[in-house]
Design a protein around this motif. Structure first.
Motif, PDB file in Angstrom:
ATOM      1  N   UNK A  99     -14.425 -10.688 -15.255  1.00  0.00           N
ATOM      2  CA  UNK A  99     -14.129 -11.707 -14.234  1.00  0.00           C
ATOM      3  C   UNK A  99     -15.087 -12.018 -12.788  1.00  0.00           C
ATOM      4  N   UNK A 100     -14.621 -13.181 -12.556  1.00  0.00           N
ATOM      5  CA  UNK A 100     -16.178 -13.180 -11.914  1.00  0.00           C
ATOM      6  C   UNK A 100     -14.764 -14.401 -10.425  1.00  0.00           C
ATOM      7  N   UNK A 101     -14.975 -13.789  -9.049  1.00  0.00           N
ATOM      8  CA  UNK A 101     -14.215 -14.219  -7.455  1.00  0.00           C
ATOM      9  C   UNK A 101     -12.834 -15.174  -8.272  1.00  0.00           C
ATOM     10  N   UNK A 102     -12.129 -14.946  -8.902  1.00  0.00           N
ATOM     11  CA  UNK A 102     -10.517 -14.761  -9.771  1.00  0.00           C
ATOM     12  C   UNK A 102     -10.943 -15.804 -10.501  1.00  0.00           C
ATOM     13  N   UNK A 103     -11.202 -16.011 -11.424  1.00  0.00           N
ATOM     14  CA  UNK A 103     -12.116 -16.250 -12.921  1.00  0.00           C
ATOM     15  C   UNK A 103     -12.052 -15.986 -13.529  1.00  0.00           C
ATOM     16  N   UNK A 104     -11.642 -16.113 -15.472  1.00  0.00           N
ATOM     17  CA  UNK A 104     -12.934 -15.405 -16.463  1.00  0.00           C
ATOM     18  C   UNK A 104     -13.269 -16.047 -17.206  1.00  0.00           C
ATOM     19  N   UNK A 105     -14.357 -15.016 -17.748  1.00  0.00           N
ATOM     20  CA  UNK A 105     -15.388 -15.943 -18.537  1.00  0.00           C
ATOM     21  C   UNK A 105     -14.701 -14.662 -20.180  1.00  0.00           C
ATOM     22  N   UNK A 106     -14.368 -15.852 -20.985  1.00  0.00           N
ATOM     23  CA  UNK A 106     -14.407 -15.232 -22.248  1.00  0.00           C
ATOM     24  C   UNK A 106     -15.627 -15.161 -23.516  1.00  0.00           C
ATOM     25  N   UNK A 107     -16.015 -14.182 -24.381  1.00  0.00           N
ATOM     26  CA  UNK A 107     -17.665 -14.634 -24.910  1.00  0.00           C
ATOM     27  C   UNK A 107     -17.361 -13.466 -25.636  1.00  0.00           C
ATOM     28  N   UNK A 148     -17.632 -31.197 -34.380  1.00  0.00           N
ATOM     29  CA  UNK A 148     -18.680 -30.662 -33.280  1.00  0.00           C
ATOM     30  C   UNK A 148     -17.923 -29.028 -33.085  1.00  0.00           C
ATOM     31  N   UNK A 149     -18.437 -28.101 -32.428  1.00  0.00           N
ATOM     32  CA  UNK A 149     -18.330 -27.029 -32.062  1.00  0.00           C
ATOM     33  C   UNK A 149     -17.345 -26.499 -32.097  1.00  0.00           C
ATOM     34  N   UNK A 150     -15.840 -25.620 -32.187  1.00  0.00           N
ATOM     35  CA  UNK A 150     -14.847 -25.892 -30.550  1.00  0.00           C
ATOM     36  C   UNK A 150     -15.560 -25.238 -29.668  1.00  0.00           C
ATOM     37  N   UNK A 151     -15.121 -25.494 -28.567  1.00  0.00           N
ATOM     38  CA  UNK A 151     -15.515 -24.552 -27.289  1.00  0.00           C
ATOM     39  C   UNK A 151     -13.948 -23.804 -26.663  1.00  0.00           C
ATOM     40  N   UNK A 152     -13.057 -23.551 -27.456  1.00  0.00           N
ATOM     41  CA  UNK A 152     -12.092 -22.750 -27.785  1.00  0.00           C
ATOM     42  C   UNK A 152     -12.301 -21.218 -28.573  1.00  0.00           C
ATOM     43  N   UNK A 153     -13.176 -21.834 -29.074  1.00  0.00           N
ATOM     44  CA  UNK A 153     -12.996 -20.631 -30.011  1.00  0.00           C
ATOM     45  C   UNK A 153     -12.557 -18.857 -29.670  1.00  0.00           C
ATOM     46  N   UNK A 154     -13.365 -18.680 -27.753  1.00  0.00           N
ATOM     47  CA  UNK A 154     -13.014 -17.646 -27.587  1.00  0.00           C
ATOM     48  C   UNK A 154     -11.939 -17.930 -26.938  1.00  0.00           C
ATOM     49  N   UNK A 155     -11.758 -18.607 -26.480  1.00  0.00           N
ATOM     50  CA  UNK A 155     -10.999 -18.210 -25.154  1.00  0.00           C
ATOM     51  C   UNK A 155      -9.555 -17.844 -24.816  1.00  0.00           C
ATOM     52  N   UNK A 156      -8.941 -17.271 -24.184  1.00  0.00           N
ATOM     53  CA  UNK A 156      -8.002 -16.289 -23.873  1.00  0.00           C
ATOM     54  C   UNK A 156      -8.251 -15.288 -25.313  1.00  0.00           C
ATOM     55  N   UNK A 157      -8.935 -14.730 -25.860  1.00  0.00           N
ATOM     56  CA  UNK A 157      -8.879 -13.871 -27.217  1.00  0.00           C
ATOM     57  C   UNK A 157      -9.419 -12.494 -26.677  1.00  0.00           C
ATOM     58  N   UNK A 158      -9.478 -12.052 -25.525  1.00  0.00           N
ATOM     59  CA  UNK A 158      -9.777 -10.927 -25.071  1.00  0.00           C
ATOM     60  C   UNK A 158      -9.306 -10.158 -25.840  1.00  0.00           C
ATOM     61  N   UNK A 159     -10.345  -9.260 -26.986  1.00  0.00           N
ATOM     62  CA  UNK A 159      -9.723  -7.537 -27.429  1.00  0.00           C
ATOM     63  C   UNK A 159      -9.946  -8.103 -29.082  1.00  0.00           C
ATOM     64  N   UNK A 160      -9.774  -9.574 -29.447  1.00  0.00           N
ATOM     65  CA  UNK A 160      -9.470  -9.548 -30.326  1.00  0.00           C
ATOM     66  C   UNK A 160     -11.069 -10.097 -31.188  1.00  0.00           C
TER      67      UNK A 160
END
Length: 57
Positions: A41-49, A16-28
């Protein structure tokens, strides 16, 4: 029989697709299209996309 079921389920998860394809890859670059991965950023959490690949809702 149970081993067969577990083995088949494991194959489906791996293929299946890897759900962590973008996690912690900000700027890459995105693996799929090459656009820069963004972090929101949203309420002490981050969403990468990827702004190109991620579907807008």
């Amino acid at each position: 029989m149970i081993r067969l079921i577990i083995r088949e389920r494991h194959k489906r998860v791996e293929s299946g697709s890897n759900r962590t394809d973008v996690y912690a890859r900000h700027g890459m670059p995105c693996n799929r299209c090459g656009a820069t991965i963004l972090r929101e950023k949203f309420m002490n959490r981050s969403s990468h996309y990827c702004p190109v690949c991620q579907r807008k809702r």
